[in-house]
Design an enzyme around this catalytic site. Structure first.
Site, PDB file in Angstrom:
ATOM      1  N   GLY A   1       0.629  -1.230   0.088  1.00 50.54           N
ATOM      2  CA  GLY A   1      -0.044  -0.123  -0.257  1.00 50.54           C
ATOM      3  C   GLY A   1       0.873   1.238   0.071  1.00 50.54           C
ATOM      4  O   GLY A   1       0.518   2.149   0.635  1.00 50.54           O
TER       5      GLY A   1
ATOM      6  N   ARG B   1       0.027   5.873  -1.490  1.00 46.72           N
ATOM      7  CA  ARG B   1      -0.535   6.935  -0.755  1.00 46.72           C
ATOM      8  C   ARG B   1      -0.635   6.939   0.767  1.00 46.72           C
ATOM      9  O   ARG B   1      -0.180   5.836   1.236  1.00 46.72           O
ATOM     10  CB  ARG B   1      -2.067   7.019  -1.346  1.00 46.72           C
ATOM     11  CG  ARG B   1      -2.781   5.798  -1.100  1.00 46.72           C
ATOM     12  CD  ARG B   1      -4.271   6.077  -1.536  1.00 46.72           C
ATOM     13  NE  ARG B   1      -5.271   5.026  -1.164  1.00 46.72           N
ATOM     14  CZ  ARG B   1      -6.402   4.891  -1.447  1.00 46.72           C
ATOM     15  NH1 ARG B   1      -7.116   5.737  -2.046  1.00 46.72           N
ATOM     16  NH2 ARG B   1      -7.062   3.725  -1.068  1.00 46.72           N
TER      17      ARG B   1
ATOM     18  N   ASP C   1      -1.848  -6.937  -7.268  1.00 42.38           N
ATOM     19  CA  ASP C   1      -3.030  -6.776  -6.326  1.00 42.38           C
ATOM     20  C   ASP C   1      -3.075  -7.625  -5.357  1.00 42.38           C
ATOM     21  O   ASP C   1      -2.940  -8.728  -5.551  1.00 42.38           O
ATOM     22  CB  ASP C   1      -4.338  -7.255  -7.662  1.00 42.38           C
ATOM     23  CG  ASP C   1      -5.726  -6.800  -6.773  1.00 42.38           C
ATOM     24  OD1 ASP C   1      -5.717  -6.957  -5.624  1.00 42.38           O
ATOM     25  OD2 ASP C   1      -6.467  -6.388  -7.629  1.00 42.38           O
TER      26      ASP C   1
ATOM     27  N   ASN D   1       0.504  -2.509   5.186  1.00 41.17           N
ATOM     28  CA  ASN D   1      -0.140  -1.562   5.257  1.00 41.17           C
ATOM     29  C   ASN D   1      -1.367  -1.548   4.499  1.00 41.17           C
ATOM     30  O   ASN D   1      -2.397  -0.864   4.697  1.00 41.17           O
ATOM     31  CB  ASN D   1       0.935  -0.236   5.203  1.00 41.17           C
ATOM     32  CG  ASN D   1       0.147   0.949   4.919  1.00 41.17           C
ATOM     33  OD1 ASN D   1      -0.185   1.649   5.708  1.00 41.17           O
ATOM     34  ND2 ASN D   1      -0.079   1.250   3.599  1.00 41.17           N
TER      35      ASN D   1
ATOM     36  N   SER E   1      -5.680  -0.652  13.573  1.00 42.55           N
ATOM     37  CA  SER E   1      -6.419   0.544  13.677  1.00 42.55           C
ATOM     38  C   SER E   1      -6.849   0.948  15.211  1.00 42.55           C
ATOM     39  O   SER E   1      -7.339  -0.268  15.796  1.00 42.55           O
ATOM     40  CB  SER E   1      -7.769   0.700  13.072  1.00 42.55           C
ATOM     41  OG  SER E   1      -8.663   1.754  13.076  1.00 42.55           O
TER      42      SER E   1
ATOM     43  N   TYR F   1     -14.782  -3.327   8.931  1.00 43.34           N
ATOM     44  CA  TYR F   1     -13.175  -2.766   8.879  1.00 43.34           C
ATOM     45  C   TYR F   1     -12.746  -3.191  10.128  1.00 43.34           C
ATOM     46  O   TYR F   1     -11.738  -3.566  10.650  1.00 43.34           O
ATOM     47  CB  TYR F   1     -13.418  -1.262   8.443  1.00 43.34           C
ATOM     48  CG  TYR F   1     -11.888  -0.519   8.741  1.00 43.34           C
ATOM     49  CD1 TYR F   1     -11.014  -0.697   7.522  1.00 43.34           C
ATOM     50  CD2 TYR F   1     -11.561   0.122   9.612  1.00 43.34           C
ATOM     51  CE1 TYR F   1      -9.669  -0.018   7.646  1.00 43.34           C
ATOM     52  CE2 TYR F   1     -10.302   0.813   9.767  1.00 43.34           C
ATOM     53  CZ  TYR F   1      -9.314   0.605   8.927  1.00 43.34           C
ATOM     54  OH  TYR F   1      -8.210   1.428   8.886  1.00 43.34           O
TER      55      TYR F   1
ATOM     56  N   LYS G   1      -9.483  -5.394  10.907  1.00 44.79           N
ATOM     57  CA  LYS G   1      -8.173  -5.005  11.820  1.00 44.79           C
ATOM     58  C   LYS G   1      -7.956  -5.716  13.143  1.00 44.79           C
ATOM     59  O   LYS G   1      -6.720  -5.824  13.752  1.00 44.79           O
ATOM     60  CB  LYS G   1      -8.406  -3.337  12.285  1.00 44.79           C
ATOM     61  CG  LYS G   1      -8.393  -2.474  10.675  1.00 44.79           C
ATOM     62  CD  LYS G   1      -7.056  -2.910   9.907  1.00 44.79           C
ATOM     63  CE  LYS G   1      -6.657  -2.040   8.771  1.00 44.79           C
ATOM     64  NZ  LYS G   1      -5.572  -2.033   8.148  1.00 44.79           N
TER      65      LYS G   1
END
Length: 246
Positions: free
Chosen positions: A15, A18, A67, A94, A141, A154, A158
């Protein structure tokens, strides 16, 4: 003058194009690490970013394109990395996605945020085992720890990373491989665009520092965990949330 903490080390970062991942690549290069910067597709902008880091810091930064959900593409990418015949000292898991507001997103989110990370970790850790050393860092997270702010898919994906971090640390520690995770708070990335403004403002207000994190502030923690400064740390999940009030 800043002391380079990762001189001569080689890192794989997913990742990388960005947000936090891009900041990790930049900070690793700044601290003397070479990086295989993994992204989904080529772009002139990202290639130029990598070349600029090489020029500025005297390291190599090689884009690796695949991917995360494509098992065969990941295998080819790993062949490309192994063909370099260089050790992998650091892996940063990441890459991740935030689900759309749909109930059928669980499989897609887990596919990227958890299963792909575990496949890559399994392969890279085997390379680390040969040398009996290495560091694995996963981006979790605060949603994994607190349940907010996130959709259930999500937060659950995580949380799975957090559980895997602790288990892998217990399995790999005897071989000199450390495994830790970072749990960022709300950070200034493209991903927060999917968060409702009211919720984002509330979460900012709920921090002691009264602001969002910058990607480089999360990346600096990754540098710490990748370096010898944290050599007696494993199985840990570091909150980097500006003092989020819970």
């Amino acid at each position: 003058m800043m002391t380079a903490l990762l001189t001569g080390m080689n890192a794989v970062v997913t990742g990388s194009n960005r947000g936090i991942g891009k900041a990790v690549v930049e900070r690793f290069a700044c601290h003397g690490a070479n990086v295989w910067a993994c992204v989904r597709r080529p772009s002139d902008e990202f290639a130029a970013f990598c070349r600029a880091l090489e020029k500025d810091f005297g390291v190599w930064v090689k884009p690796v394109y695949f991917d995360m959900t494509d098992v065969d593409a990941m295998k080819e990418a790993l062949k490309e990395i192994r063909a370099e015949k260089l050790p992998v000292d650091i892996l940063v898991n990441n890459a991740g996605i935030v689900p759309e507001n749909r109930l059928d997103e669980m499989e897609r989110v887990f596919s990227v945020n958890f299963f792909a990370a575990m496949r890559l970790t399994q392969s890279i850790s085997k390379m680390m085992l040969r040398r009996k050393r290495g560091t694995i860092i996963s981006m979790a997270s605060i949603a994994a720890l607190d349940g907010e702010p996130a959709q259930v898919e999500y937060a659950a994906s995580k949380a799975a990373l957090v559980g895997a971090t602790k288990k892998l640390a217990s399995e790999l520690g005897q071989y000199g491989i450390r495994v830790n995770a970072i749990a960022p708070g709300v950070t200034e990335t493209d991903m927060i665009a999917s968060m409702q403004t009211e919720l984002r403002e509330k979460m900012t207000s709920d921090t002691i520092l009264k602001r969002l994190a910058k990607p480089e502030e999360i990346a600096d923690v990754a540098v710490f965990l990748a370096s010898d400064l944290s050599r007696y740390m494993t199985g840990q999940v570091l909150r980097v949330d500006g003092g989020m009030r819970r």
